[in-house]
Design a protein around this motif. Structure first.
Motif, PDB file in Angstrom:
ATOM      1  N   ALA A  42       4.934   2.764   6.205  1.00  7.39           N
ATOM      2  CA  ALA A  42       5.434   1.544   6.849  1.00  7.39           C
ATOM      3  C   ALA A  42       5.472   0.377   5.869  1.00  7.39           C
ATOM      4  N   ASP A  43       4.464   0.278   4.971  1.00  3.74           N
ATOM      5  CA  ASP A  43       4.434  -0.812   4.005  1.00  3.74           C
ATOM      6  C   ASP A  43       5.526  -0.646   2.951  1.00  3.74           C
ATOM      7  N   VAL A  44       5.724   0.586   2.486  1.00  8.87           N
ATOM      8  CA  VAL A  44       6.784   0.848   1.513  1.00  8.87           C
ATOM      9  C   VAL A  44       8.145   0.569   2.142  1.00  8.87           C
ATOM     10  N   ALA A  45       8.320   0.992   3.392  1.00  9.85           N
ATOM     11  CA  ALA A  45       9.587   0.738   4.087  1.00  9.85           C
ATOM     12  C   ALA A  45       9.824  -0.758   4.251  1.00  9.85           C
ATOM     13  N   GLY A  46       8.772  -1.500   4.591  1.00 10.80           N
ATOM     14  CA  GLY A  46       8.915  -2.952   4.716  1.00 10.80           C
ATOM     15  C   GLY A  46       9.319  -3.599   3.401  1.00 10.80           C
ATOM     16  N   LEU A  54      -0.847  -5.254  -7.263  1.00 17.00           N
ATOM     17  CA  LEU A  54       0.072  -6.388  -7.099  1.00 17.00           C
ATOM     18  C   LEU A  54       1.215  -5.963  -6.183  1.00 17.00           C
ATOM     19  N   ILE A  55       2.415  -5.778  -6.751  1.00 13.12           N
ATOM     20  CA  ILE A  55       3.546  -5.282  -5.956  1.00 13.12           C
ATOM     21  C   ILE A  55       3.932  -3.923  -6.525  1.00 13.12           C
ATOM     22  N   TYR A  56       3.134  -2.914  -6.245  1.00 12.82           N
ATOM     23  CA  TYR A  56       3.407  -1.552  -6.687  1.00 12.82           C
ATOM     24  C   TYR A  56       3.504  -1.427  -8.207  1.00 12.82           C
ATOM     25  N   LEU A  72       9.947   4.718  -3.384  1.00 12.27           N
ATOM     26  CA  LEU A  72       9.592   5.715  -2.375  1.00 12.27           C
ATOM     27  C   LEU A  72       8.534   6.679  -2.904  1.00 12.27           C
ATOM     28  N   HIS A  73       8.426   6.741  -4.215  1.00 11.60           N
ATOM     29  CA  HIS A  73       7.387   7.555  -4.851  1.00 11.60           C
ATOM     30  C   HIS A  73       6.004   7.204  -4.307  1.00 11.60           C
ATOM     31  N   TYR A  74       5.789   5.949  -3.976  1.00 12.63           N
ATOM     32  CA  TYR A  74       4.458   5.503  -3.572  1.00 12.63           C
ATOM     33  C   TYR A  74       4.057   5.995  -2.183  1.00 12.63           C
ATOM     34  N   SER A 104       0.846  -1.182   0.000  1.00 13.24           N
ATOM     35  CA  SER A 104       0.000   0.000   0.000  1.00 13.24           C
ATOM     36  C   SER A 104       0.889   1.241   0.000  1.00 13.24           C
ATOM     37  N   ASN A 105       0.253   2.412  -0.035  1.00 11.83           N
ATOM     38  CA  ASN A 105       0.990   3.673  -0.018  1.00 11.83           C
ATOM     39  C   ASN A 105       1.407   4.098   1.394  1.00 11.83           C
ATOM     40  N   GLU A 106       1.052   3.296   2.379  1.00 12.00           N
ATOM     41  CA  GLU A 106       1.457   3.631   3.746  1.00 12.00           C
ATOM     42  C   GLU A 106       2.984   3.575   3.867  1.00 12.00           C
TER      43      GLU A 106
END
Length: 486
Positions: A46-50, A122-124, A445-447, A42-44
């Motif tokens: 924490a999710d992008v960092a994970g 899917l995966i971004y 990181l754009h997301y 997701s765009n959260e």
């Protein structure tokens, strides 16, 4: 590029290297399982960092595996181990994008065409929905280049055939809603469209089946790269640098990008070229262009290194593609022009050219950037093939540079574009290109809203420049020592 590393020390280290490689493969497989079945995309923040942490770990394991593979002799066991884990990684990532709470039910819905079981991104990435939509249109006898998704929806709502029938099922409204850029017709050429139609014929609307076809093309690249490595005299175990590359696994098995088809054909075409199968090489090159236009950068190189009697093979393949597009070329060209004009993402050289043009006082710096980068790409595509010795390694190195430049000089440098040149980078002995594939993940990181800040571009392209400079230094040092193998 040359090979500046020393030959493997001896066979006595191979059991230890194999054990280390197996351990690294098992650890990588565990991370892929965690990504596919345990992560949200997701765009959260924490999710992008994970996502970035997980793939950072995968790239660390990949780098260690690359070192371990250097201790392996060219034998069947190491290759079998590499291929087994490559297959495991891909099979796991075929499931990425399915909801964790109802995985089997969602997969069943997907395979039976009852509903879109996969999440939208899917995966971004969400290009897969356009592939399914194009295949659906073509399966009903409607050219994807003739009508935009938005127009198709309007005609369906008005009850006009065949569009009303195309959208009679809720599944296809979902696919249409998940498709981006509704105001544009397709930008995918005939061979890609044939692949979309094949997927539709096998399982209409199935993301899993489409991704399975992509994985088959990906594994074909692995095999073609093994052949190419043998042709240029490099260790075949270096296929690991493609087969285990996390960006490859993410973008192809995970996100299902059609670029896998072009990459497989290009890798095969270069192998055929260096082994002097001229007509077959030109046929494969022509097919790759009709899968994705980026490989057109290699046309002059292939004509330069083949005999004139074989040139009609390329003309024939491209001619068939033109016939397939008869009457629809203007729409396809308009879609490609819109893409080239409006999409700017993760760009380095293009952004630098635009910045310099703005500094010089231009009111339209993007026009200057387009002119400069496309001019550079054209000059390279025409001039570089006339340099080099004509040896197998020289041809591979030139092909790599041309595809790398084509990707990097684009206003939109999607991470999967870097994969176009990766098999040739491996065969040419370039290790800085795999580094760039790792750094390109920063673009995601754009997301989470970092798209307006450029610090990650400096990290990505600055890191690549440092890696390239370090590799050039090693190359020069090896040349002075006399250990460089041309």
């Amino acid at each position: 590029m040359g090979q500046y590393s020393e030959a493997p020390e001896s066979a006595r280290h191979e059991p230890r290297a194999l054990a280390m490689l197996a351990g690294l493969g098992a650890a990588s497989a565990a991370v892929y399982v965690a990504v596919a079945f345990g992560m949200r995309f997701s765009n959260e923040p924490a999710d992008v960092a994970g996502f970035l942490v997980a793939f950072g770990a995968l790239f660390a394991l990949y780098a260690a595996a690359g070192v371990a593979a250097r201790g392996l002799r060219p034998a069947r066991r190491p290759l079998l181990l590499i291929f087994v884990f490559a297959l495991v990684f891909r099979l796991v990532m075929l499931c990425a994008g399915l909801p964790r709470e109802r995985l089997l039910a969602a997969l069943t819905d997907d395979l039976k065409g009852r509903a879109t079981g996969y999440s939208t991104f899917l995966i971004y990435d969400n290009d897969v929905w356009r592939y399914l939509w194009d295949g659906h249109l073509a399966g009903a006898g409607v050219s994807p280049a003739a009508v935009t998704p938005a127009r198709a929806a309007e005609l369906a709502e008005a009850g006009q055939p065949p569009y009303a029938g195309l959208l009679a099922e809720e599944l296809w409204w979902d696919v249409l809603d998940n498709t981006s850029f509704h105001e544009y017709t397709t930008v995918y050429p005939p061979v890609a469209q044939l692949a979309f139609q094949l997927s539709h014929a096998l399982a209409p609307g199935s993301v899993f089946v489409w991704k399975l076809l992509v994985v088959m093309a990906d594994l074909a690249t692995c095999w073609a790269l093994v052949l190419l490595l043998g042709a240029v005299g490099r260790p075949r175990s270096e296929v690991l640098l493609w087969a285990w590359n996390p960006l490859v696994v993410k973008e192809l098995a995970g996100s299902g990008h059609v670029d896998a088809l072009m990459i497989a054909l290009v890798t095969a075409a270069v192998w055929l070229l260096v082994t002097r199968r001229h007509a077959a090489a030109l046929i494969a090159l022509g097919a790759s262009i009709l899968a994705k236009l980026g490989s057109a950068a290699l046309v002059v190189l292939f004509l330069r290194r083949t005999r004139p009697w074989s040139w009609p093979a390329l003309a024939g393949v491209l001619g068939l593609g033109a016939v397939a597009l008869l009457g629809e070329l203007p729409q396809l060209a308009a879609g490609l022009a819109a893409y080239a004009r409006e999409w700017v993402f993760n760009t380095g050289p293009w952004a630098a050219a635009a910045w310099l043009a703005a500094l010089a006082g231009s009111s339209r710096p993007e026009l200057w950037a387009n002119a400069v980068t496309r001019g550079m790409a054209l000059v390279m595509a025409v001039a570089l093939p006339w340099t080099g010795s004509g040896s197998a390694r020289s041809i591979v190195g030139t092909a790599f540079v041309l595809l790398a430049a084509t990707a990097l000089l684009n206003p939109s440098v999607m991470p999967w574009y870097l994969l176009w040149a990766l098999p040739l980078a491996v065969a040419a002995g370039c290790r800085s290109w795999p580094v760039l594939t790792a750094l390109s993940l920063l673009s995601y990181l754009h997301y989470c809203g970092a798209g307006d800040r450029s610090w990650w571009l400096w990290l990505e392209y600055g890191g690549f420049a440092l890696a390239l400079a370090a590799e050039a230094g090693l190359w020069r040092a090896a040349r002075k020592r006399g250990t460089l193998r041309a």
